[in-house]
Design a protein around this motif. Structure first.
Motif, mmCIF file in Angstrom:
data_model
loop_
_atom_site.group_PDB
_atom_site.id
_atom_site.type_symbol
_atom_site.label_atom_id
_atom_site.label_comp_id
_atom_site.label_asym_id
_atom_site.label_seq_id
_atom_site.Cartn_x
_atom_site.Cartn_y
_atom_site.Cartn_z
ATOM 1 N N SER A 25 28.595 -39.207 -113.606
ATOM 2 C CA SER A 25 28.588 -40.672 -113.512
ATOM 3 C C SER A 25 29.768 -41.279 -114.237
ATOM 4 C CB SER A 25 27.281 -41.221 -114.082
ATOM 5 O OG SER A 25 27.155 -40.871 -115.453
ATOM 6 N N ALA A 26 30.383 -40.521 -115.151
ATOM 7 C CA ALA A 26 31.534 -41.000 -115.899
ATOM 8 C C ALA A 26 32.318 -39.813 -116.446
ATOM 9 C CB ALA A 26 31.093 -41.907 -117.054
ATOM 10 N N TYR A 27 33.606 -40.062 -116.677
ATOM 11 C CA TYR A 27 34.444 -39.027 -117.285
ATOM 12 C C TYR A 27 34.220 -39.035 -118.795
ATOM 13 C CZ TYR A 27 38.626 -36.666 -119.006
ATOM 14 O OH TYR A 27 39.480 -35.816 -119.651
ATOM 15 N N THR A 28 34.175 -37.851 -119.398
ATOM 16 C CA THR A 28 33.995 -37.781 -120.848
ATOM 17 C C THR A 28 35.203 -37.155 -121.536
ATOM 18 O OG1 THR A 28 32.806 -35.684 -120.576
ATOM 19 C CG2 THR A 28 31.477 -37.703 -120.701
ATOM 20 N N SER A 29 35.513 -35.909 -121.186
ATOM 21 C CA SER A 29 36.664 -35.242 -121.798
ATOM 22 C C SER A 29 37.064 -34.066 -120.913
ATOM 23 C CB SER A 29 36.319 -34.732 -123.207
ATOM 24 O OG SER A 29 35.540 -33.554 -123.142
ATOM 25 N N GLU A 30 38.130 -33.382 -121.316
ATOM 26 C CA GLU A 30 38.593 -32.220 -120.551
ATOM 27 C C GLU A 30 37.638 -31.036 -120.668
ATOM 28 O OE1 GLU A 30 43.410 -32.354 -120.469
ATOM 29 O OE2 GLU A 30 42.490 -32.035 -122.434
ATOM 30 N N CYS A 31 36.827 -31.020 -121.695
ATOM 31 C CA CYS A 31 35.884 -29.914 -121.884
ATOM 32 C C CYS A 31 34.684 -30.103 -120.949
ATOM 33 C CB CYS A 31 35.422 -29.827 -123.338
ATOM 34 S SG CYS A 31 36.645 -29.097 -124.452
ATOM 35 N N MET A 32 34.641 -29.319 -119.932
ATOM 36 C CA MET A 32 33.538 -29.357 -118.970
ATOM 37 C C MET A 32 33.390 -27.947 -118.408
ATOM 38 S SD MET A 32 35.509 -31.735 -116.199
ATOM 39 C CE MET A 32 37.299 -31.618 -116.032
ATOM 40 N N GLY A 33 32.162 -27.609 -118.039
ATOM 41 C CA GLY A 33 31.986 -26.238 -117.609
ATOM 42 C C GLY A 33 30.672 -25.962 -116.919
ATOM 43 N N TRP A 34 30.545 -24.706 -116.561
ATOM 44 C CA TRP A 34 29.346 -24.208 -115.902
ATOM 45 C C TRP A 34 28.668 -23.151 -116.774
ATOM 46 C CZ3 TRP A 34 27.353 -26.222 -111.535
ATOM 47 C CH2 TRP A 34 28.186 -27.007 -110.739
ATOM 48 N N PHE A 35 27.349 -23.247 -116.825
ATOM 49 C CA PHE A 35 26.537 -22.289 -117.559
ATOM 50 C C PHE A 35 25.459 -21.765 -116.634
ATOM 51 C CE2 PHE A 35 27.895 -22.802 -121.999
ATOM 52 C CZ PHE A 35 28.759 -23.865 -121.837
ATOM 53 N N HIS A 69 38.208 -28.910 -110.373
ATOM 54 C CA HIS A 69 37.655 -30.257 -110.451
ATOM 55 C C HIS A 69 38.494 -31.232 -109.662
ATOM 56 C CE1 HIS A 69 40.350 -32.560 -113.231
ATOM 57 N NE2 HIS A 69 40.861 -31.363 -113.300
ATOM 58 N N ASP A 70 37.862 -32.320 -109.288
ATOM 59 C CA ASP A 70 38.529 -33.426 -108.605
ATOM 60 C C ASP A 70 38.299 -34.654 -109.472
ATOM 61 O OD1 ASP A 70 39.128 -35.664 -106.993
ATOM 62 O OD2 ASP A 70 38.714 -34.527 -105.170
ATOM 63 N N SER A 71 39.332 -35.079 -110.192
ATOM 64 C CA SER A 71 39.153 -36.174 -111.141
ATOM 65 C C SER A 71 38.818 -37.482 -110.437
ATOM 66 C CB SER A 71 40.402 -36.345 -112.007
ATOM 67 O OG SER A 71 41.537 -36.562 -111.199
ATOM 68 N N ALA A 72 39.375 -37.700 -109.256
ATOM 69 C CA ALA A 72 39.112 -38.946 -108.522
ATOM 70 C C ALA A 72 37.643 -39.041 -108.137
ATOM 71 C CB ALA A 72 39.993 -39.027 -107.291
ATOM 72 N N LYS A 73 37.055 -37.907 -107.823
ATOM 73 C CA LYS A 73 35.647 -37.886 -107.435
ATOM 74 C C LYS A 73 34.737 -37.604 -108.618
ATOM 75 C CE LYS A 73 36.548 -36.325 -102.689
ATOM 76 N NZ LYS A 73 36.288 -35.276 -101.676
#
Length: 124
Positions: A25-35, A69-73
Motif C-alpha cells: 500500500s506504500a513504499y517503506t525502504s529498500e529492505c524488502m523480501g520474501w520468507f 520489483h516494480d517501484s511504480a506498481k
C-alpha cells in the motif's frame, strides 16, 4: 500501517515454476523480501533486497529463484523455477521501515510489515 498482499501461490509438480507477487500500500525502504515457513519449522529468509537494491538469497534457492520489483506498481516479485518438494511452504513478503548497510535481510527480525502469505505446494 503498510498493507502487503501476496498472490501467485499454488500447487505444482517438481521442476515447475511459479511467480509470486506482493503489492504494497506504500513504499517503506529498500529492505524488502520474501520468507517462507513450512509446517513445524521457523520462518526462513528466501530472497531479499538490501541497500542499493542488492539482492540476497539463501543458499538453497540460488540459481533457481529471482527476486525483482516494480517501484511504480509498488510490487515485489519472486520468480521460482526448478521447484522442489522441499520448497513447499507458506510464502510471505515483508518490508522494513528503514534500511542500512549491514542489516541482515534474511532475518525476520529486520522486517516490520508482513503479508498474510500465499501457499506453495510442490509435489514429487
Amino acid at each position: 500501517q503498510v498493507q502487503l498482499l501476496e498472490s501467485g501461490g499454488g500447487s505444482v509438480q517438481a521442476g515447475g515454476s511459479l511467480r509470486l507477487s506482493c503489492v504494497a500500500s506504500a513504499y517503506t525502504s529498500e529492505c524488502m523480501g520474501w520468507f517462507r515457513q513450512a509446517p513445524g519449522k521457523g520462518r526462513e529468509g528466501v530472497a531479499s533486497f538490501s541497500v542499493g537494491l542488492t539482492t540476497v538469497y539463501t543458499d538453497s534457492v540460488k540459481g533457481r529463484f529471482t527476486i525483482s520489483h516494480d517501484s511504480a506498481k509498488k510490487t515485489l516479485y519472486l520468480q521460482m523455477n526448478s521447484l522442489k518438494p522441499e520448497d513447499t511452504a507458506m510464502y510471505y513478503c515483508a518490508t522494513s521501515r528503514s534500511c542500512w548497510v549491514g542489516r541482515n535481510v534474511l532475518s525476520p527480525v529486520t522486517f516490520d510489515y508482513w503479508g498474510q502469505g500465499t501457499q506453495v505446494t510442490v509435489s514429487s
